[in-house]
Design an enzyme around this catalytic site. Structure first.
Site, PDB file in Angstrom:
ATOM      1  N   ASN A   1       0.841  -1.193   0.000  1.00 44.89           N
ATOM      2  CA  ASN A   1       0.000   0.000   0.000  1.00 44.89           C
ATOM      3  C   ASN A   1       0.884   1.254   0.000  1.00 44.89           C
ATOM      4  OD1 ASN A   1       0.954   0.271   2.623  1.00 44.89           O
ATOM      5  ND2 ASN A   1      -0.943  -0.430   3.581  1.00 44.89           N
TER       6      ASN A   1
ATOM      7  N   ASP B   1      -9.356  -9.507  -0.579  1.00 46.90           N
ATOM      8  CA  ASP B   1      -8.595  -8.699   0.377  1.00 46.90           C
ATOM      9  C   ASP B   1      -8.585  -7.228  -0.036  1.00 46.90           C
ATOM     10  OD1 ASP B   1      -6.490  -8.655   2.675  1.00 46.90           O
ATOM     11  OD2 ASP B   1      -5.495  -7.633   1.006  1.00 46.90           O
TER      12      ASP B   1
END
Length: 455
Positions: A142, A330
């Site tokens: 991320n 996810d």
């Protein structure tokens, strides 16, 4: 590899499993080569007959008393299309084009043949474990550098699929591919960052007639300091599907465990089978959120992702890899969690993932996530995958996969922090909230009990 002749009293057998013990040989690109040198013939007859496409090589001395048994054995191998006779080559020839160095077991004339067979079997059984390694890249993480849990789940599934498919093709005539049907609850114990190496180790821990259990452990390594940490543990269940007919479930070659391991494995098998059937009965439609939902409600953070299944997502059957589906799930769960708390979030754990039906190439999948329960520092998110054919005129949608993901919110120091409470509206949301709370309390009590047991 050079052959070193040591006389008739020194019987050497080398069993090279190219996809197990050594890399695949160029001369046997069709399968797994077996190489025998000065081998006792009873051992030949006892070893498993390989499937078609797995080559056997023999070189070195053959002794006249054993020729009748030799003939019986080689005839079986020839009938199965698995025999190449290189016995005429002399003992100074180099066999690098046939096989690379492999495990070697020494046999002696007076040695009990049963002991010899068991020694060779241990070499074959070492194939019940596998390790994959991969360095984490920027596109795996991320914006703050934490590797997405979906990438780790995908790597776990790849390791499980390889070891399961490899094992299920050791004896079966009909080639098959292992399909993922369930992932037990798995927890993300340590974060993984860009530049670290993930080591996924898979091991087959139980086999039933038509399914097998694989346990995978993921270790993270900082290659600059050498420090390692446990990132994840997971338990996956696979069934072998025939390459000729995807609806045909093949039998799994059995692995022998001791009595206690066998009993414990059977109990785990029965538990997961019951849980999968129970989950199928709980399937319900996902209601779209209202047009302008209030902040911190279920509808405010509910999110969906639509994905067209392409060739790169699929197995040899043209059905979606389980790891691809888990990665999408996810991602959606992460979006839901981020929308609710508006902070950096990470996957903490995944409750059992159940694969109800296969998803074929060309289908459109809709992955939907919604909050079900929130504790002080964690969020439970229900994620479901619905699939429908893009070309079918009926366009009937069906539930393919379902699971519960747990996320936590992190502060700027990477520590878990409180999350905003969930505003529940209506009986259905309250019911899901109560069920989520029950799961949370159960898992918390289980963790505490395991911690006390270790102490």
């Amino acid at each position: 590899m050079r052959v070193d002749q040591k006389g008739a009293e020194s019987h050497l057998v080398t069993v090279a499993r190219a996809a197990r013990v050594v890399p695949q040989s160029a001369a046997a690109s069709d399968g797994l080569p077996y190489i025998f040198s000065y081998c006792s013939i009873p051992l030949f007859e006892t070893l498993l007959l390989p499937s078609k496409g797995h080559w056997c090589y023999c070189y070195g001395g053959l002794h006249s008393p054993a020729r009748s048994a030799w003939s019986r054995s080689t005839d079986r191998w020839k009938q199965n299309g698995c025999w190449r006779d290189t016995s005429k080559l002399n003992n100074t020839d180099t066999f690098e084009g046939i096989a690379r160095p492999a495990h070697r077991v020494s046999l002696h004339p007076k040695e009990d043949i049963l002991t010899s067979i068991m020694s060779a079997t241990k070499v074959l059984d070492s194939a019940s474990s596998l390790q994959l390694c991969r360095i984490m890249r920027p596109d795996d993480a991320n914006i703050v550098g934490n590797v997405h849990g979906g990438h780790i789940l995908k790597m776990i599934e790849e390791a499980g699929c390889i070891i399961s498919t490899r094992h299920c093709n050791t004896q079966n005539e009909d080639r098959c591919l292992a399909a993922l049907v369930r992932v037990e609850k798995t927890e993300f114990l340590s974060p993984l960052f860009i530049g670290e190496v993930a080591h996924a180790t898979a091991e087959i821990t139980y086999t039933s007639q038509h399914s097998l259990e694989v346990q995978v452990k993921v270790m993270g390594e900082n290659i600059l300091t050498g420090v390692k940490k446990l990132v994840n543990r997971a338990v996956l269940w696979y069934v072998p599907c025939s390459l000729q007919n995807v609806d045909k479930i093949m039998e799994v070659p059995p692995i022998k465990f001791d009595a206690q391991q066998e009993e414990e494995g059977r109990k785990r098998y029965e538990t997961q089978k019951t849980a999968r059937l129970k989950t199928k009965e709980m399937i319900e439609e996902v209601v779209p959120p209202p047009p302008k939902p209030e902040k911190h409600t279920v509808g405010f953070s509910q999110s969906s992702l639509i994905h067209l299944v392409g060739p790169s997502d699929c197995t040899l059957h043209d059905y979606v890899h389980g790891g691809v589906t888990m990665k999408l799930m996810d991602e959606v769960a992460g979006i839901v969690a981020a929308r609710h708390c508006n902070t950096n979030i990470v996957t903490a754990s995944v409750d059992a993932i159940n694969f109800h039906r296969k998803i074929k190439k060309g289908c459109v999948v809709t992955v939907t996530g919604r909050l079900t329960f929130i504790s002080n520092k964690s969020m439970e998110i229900e994620v479901v995958v619905d699939a429908s054919s893009l070309v079918n005129s009926e366009k009937v949608s069906y539930r393919a996969v379902s699971a519960f993901f747990t996320f936590i919110s992190l502060d700027k120091f990477g520590k878990a922090q409180p999350v905003p409470p969930l505003k529940v509206n209506g009986e259905e949301e309250q019911k899901r909230y109560d069920e989520g709370q029950a799961r949370y309390l159960f898992n918390k009590a289980k963790r505490l009990a395991e911690k006390e047991a270790k102490q």
